[in-house]
Design an enzyme around this catalytic site. Sequence first.
Site, PDB file in Angstrom:
ATOM      1  CG  HIS A  75      -1.830   1.422   1.571  1.00  0.00           C
ATOM      2  ND1 HIS A  75      -2.739   1.678   0.722  1.00  0.00           N
ATOM      3  CD2 HIS A  75      -1.323   2.406   2.898  1.00  0.00           C
ATOM      4  CE1 HIS A  75      -2.630   2.803   1.624  1.00  0.00           C
ATOM      5  NE2 HIS A  75      -1.974   2.896   2.280  1.00  0.00           N
ATOM      6  CG  ASP A 102       6.071  17.412 -26.825  1.00  0.00           C
ATOM      7  OD1 ASP A 102       6.298  17.406 -25.992  1.00  0.00           O
ATOM      8  OD2 ASP A 102       5.005  17.079 -27.692  1.00  0.00           O
ATOM      9  CD1 TRP A 156       6.177   3.432   3.399  1.00  0.00           C
ATOM     10  CD2 TRP A 156       7.430   4.068   2.148  1.00  0.00           C
ATOM     11  NE1 TRP A 156       7.140   5.103   3.756  1.00  0.00           N
ATOM     12  CE2 TRP A 156       7.658   5.566   3.294  1.00  0.00           C
ATOM     13  CE3 TRP A 156       8.045   4.669   1.081  1.00  0.00           C
ATOM     14  CZ2 TRP A 156       8.272   6.337   2.660  1.00  0.00           C
ATOM     15  CZ3 TRP A 156       9.203   5.267   1.074  1.00  0.00           C
ATOM     16  CH2 TRP A 156       9.021   7.092   1.925  1.00  0.00           C
ATOM     17  CB  SER A 189       9.754   5.183 -14.287  1.00  0.00           C
ATOM     18  OG  SER A 189       9.156   6.845 -14.164  1.00  0.00           O
ATOM     19  CB  SER A 190      11.539   9.395 -10.387  1.00  0.00           C
ATOM     20  OG  SER A 190      10.709   8.340  -9.766  1.00  0.00           O
ATOM     21  CG  HIS A 201      12.297  14.558   5.747  1.00  0.00           C
ATOM     22  ND1 HIS A 201      11.837  13.894   6.150  1.00  0.00           N
ATOM     23  CD2 HIS A 201      12.060  16.270   4.870  1.00  0.00           C
ATOM     24  CE1 HIS A 201      11.108  15.024   6.837  1.00  0.00           C
ATOM     25  NE2 HIS A 201      11.171  15.657   6.021  1.00  0.00           N
ATOM     26  CD  GLU A 205       9.873  10.472  -2.800  1.00  0.00           C
ATOM     27  OE1 GLU A 205      10.553  10.274  -3.311  1.00  0.00           O
ATOM     28  OE2 GLU A 205       8.602   9.589  -3.154  1.00  0.00           O
ATOM     29  CE1 TYR A 211       8.793  19.609   3.456  1.00  0.00           C
ATOM     30  CE2 TYR A 211      11.060  18.433   4.270  1.00  0.00           C
ATOM     31  CZ  TYR A 211       9.792  18.794   4.654  1.00  0.00           C
ATOM     32  OH  TYR A 211       9.806  18.840   6.388  1.00  0.00           O
ATOM     33  CB  SER A 233       0.940  29.076  -6.143  1.00  0.00           C
ATOM     34  OG  SER A 233       1.580  28.657  -4.713  1.00  0.00           O
ATOM     35  CG  HIS A 243      12.681  14.367  11.077  1.00  0.00           C
ATOM     36  ND1 HIS A 243      12.474  15.555  10.906  1.00  0.00           N
ATOM     37  CD2 HIS A 243      11.889  13.572  10.778  1.00  0.00           C
ATOM     38  CE1 HIS A 243      12.159  15.419   9.914  1.00  0.00           C
ATOM     39  NE2 HIS A 243      12.235  13.807   9.913  1.00  0.00           N
ATOM     40  CG  HIS A 244      12.366  10.199   9.609  1.00  0.00           C
ATOM     41  ND1 HIS A 244      11.201  10.120   8.572  1.00  0.00           N
ATOM     42  CD2 HIS A 244      12.821  11.375   8.610  1.00  0.00           C
ATOM     43  CE1 HIS A 244      11.050  11.460   8.267  1.00  0.00           C
ATOM     44  NE2 HIS A 244      11.549  11.827   7.918  1.00  0.00           N
ATOM     45  CB  THR A 257       5.662  25.060   5.952  1.00  0.00           C
ATOM     46  OG1 THR A 257       6.610  24.301   5.561  1.00  0.00           O
ATOM     47  CG2 THR A 257       4.848  24.383   5.305  1.00  0.00           C
ATOM     48  CE  LYS A 272       6.356  26.802  -0.861  1.00  0.00           C
ATOM     49  NZ  LYS A 272       5.755  27.529  -1.554  1.00  0.00           N
ATOM     50  NE  ARG A 320       4.375   3.839  11.231  1.00  0.00           N
ATOM     51  CZ  ARG A 320       4.822   4.270  10.154  1.00  0.00           C
ATOM     52  NH1 ARG A 320       6.299   4.303  10.921  1.00  0.00           N
ATOM     53  NH2 ARG A 320       4.219   4.004   8.468  1.00  0.00           N
TER      54      ARG A 320
END
Lengths: 530, 198
Positions: free
Chosen positions: A81, A110, A146, A174-175, A258, A260, A262, A273, A307-308, A333, A336, A455
Amino acid sequence: MNTATTTSDEQQQEHHDHKPKGIMRWLLTTNHKDIGSLYLMFSFLMFLIGGAMAMIIRAELYQPGLQIVEPNFFNQMTTVHGLIMVFGAVMPAFTGLANWMIPMMIGAPDMALPRLNNWSFWILPMAFTILLSSLFMEGGGPNFGWTFYAPLSTTYAPDSTALFVFAIHIMGISSILGAINVVVTIINMRAPGMTYMKMPLFVWTWLITAFLLIAVMPVLAATVTMVLTDKYFGTSFFAAAGGGDPVLFQHIFWFFGHPEVYIMILPSFGIISAIIPAFSRKKLFGYSSMVYATASIALLSFLVWAHHMFTTGMPVAAELFFMYCTMLISVPTGVKVFNWVATMWRGSLTFETPMLFAIAFIVLFTIGGFSGLMLAITPADFQYHDTYFVVAHFHYVLVTGAIFSIMAAAYYWLPKWTGYMYDERLGKIHFWASVISVNVLFFPMHFLGLAGMPRRVPDYALQFADFNQLVSLGGFAFGLSQLIFLVVVIKCARGGEKAPAKPWEGAEGLEWEMPSPAPYHSHTTPPEIK
Amino acid sequence: MTEQTKVAQKNKRLIVKLGSAIVVMFCFGFALVPLYDVLCEVTGLNGRTIARSDTASSLIDESRTVRLQFTTSVAPGMPWQFKPMVKYVDVHPGENEVVKFKALNPTGQRVVGQAVPSVSPGLGGLYLNKTECFCFDQQALNSGESVEMGLVFFISKDIPEELKTLTLSYTLFNVTETAGAGIINIPAQRQTLAANIY
């Protein structure tokens, strides 16, 4: 076909409009709109598959005890998931939007590298076929979360782990290819007069996201390669017996992980925006501060990974460093969020579906941001770590953040894509069903986590039963609500009220100067930039 | 047309730049492994760095004592029984001390073991000096054999006042299959490197 599509030569133009029929049109396409549509359709399919897995998870957690699935299968569901939603739903959806919108927004005909673009899409279905097929193999698919922490993904992993590794490699390629294309397009293909500080924020946020992708996706590739060699070739990157260190895995993973997160939210900021000013009929408040805030969030994202890992036994000095850096991110943040609110202030607001999703984004993403600040407090994190509080936090930022912004974008640009207005009444039903059920789904998870529910468990203590039932009901409702969106999109693609070139009164940008639906080739002559 | 070839050239240059950034970042992912080891060794983070000293200490600080506790465990797949013979010792900083650990191979086969140490709190490892340790080498035990393994250490005199208790933990890994393959010598090298720092 290369950048020759830029030519204004009529004959060649006509030649390009003769596209192969049927499946070959899609397999061979190098058109940014076709590829954008492919990305978006693929991402919605993945959203439904990943969502079906979430339904299995919530059905199992509806009651304490084991009812429906085995614990090992439950772990595969939570793992896949997560992988599907991150790499299959959110990231391809943003790439699809980038493909569709960036050339139109900057006045380019293009994407800069159309054939590369074709490949970067078509390897994605291969990656996910590999990943999903591993679920049906002996010993099952990936079941280590994951985040695939070693040694769960090495010593204790199922035999199919090699397939997981290859799938991640292909998704990464791909990315990366997609990111290269976006950077080259934005830097080299802007229409004359489209200076950097005139670019729409969606283009800006994607440019910064693309640089983040180029910086960290290779690190992810390195991580999974180490997992592969540790498991199958006897290396000891993460095995203490051979001189490695399992904590090292977490450092390398979160150095990717991390930035990732963002990558999955910066393009949202660009979408919001665009939408908030359109339906407030005002210019975006503080355009340049938005650009600088996005850039500083991206830079700070490289300084907060640990921090993880507060509970891995870091020294206090390191914990404080990562805590303060993390809290610092709330400043850009906050800039924004306040800019969006200031844009709405005294605007003449109307509440069409894109605006509703955008406003819900601002409110609910901010809740996710606040729970993130709570998690950033080191001593508090020792309580919250690995509980449902974390699950609540990242679902608020990813579902009511990233996914809601993608929904908002889809409603906002659907008339441009299809040439027809979507069914506003159904859109509003979809919004209200989603926004109510998503809060029933994720808000009680905060309390479950604070009360200590861990979890990634298929079973839980009895005192958590009532809230889990509520959460599951919210989950089923949210899952079903997304089918309304499918109906809206199909209806809109088939027909309906004709959409004008600019269906939203306050909308700004070059994409609205093209007719709806947008012609197969964008801006065959460079537009004039005011 | 010239405009187009100009753009194509610009694109090519940018692709080369971005491509090399990608290669660099892929290598950086692997470079994080030695970087991490060096960082841990220099700063003493993570409790893995235990100083190795070739000379015994001579000056003793008798004004205070530090308690060193021992704990042992065996990794999954390691069939040995492995215990410290004392639970803890109280020593003056600078005082040389000998402790013994007992290992027994209850299985029917020869098994090779490698002990990996860790110190808690992590920064305490910087002040724990080993002059001899069974963890410097692999141990081989035949079926039913047992052995008493020695550790000779002293605690540096410059250990901060607030560190009154240290815990030294050993995890014993089964390295029978890889023994002699060269990979397992890495922990020993690491300790040599740490010793070079002092």
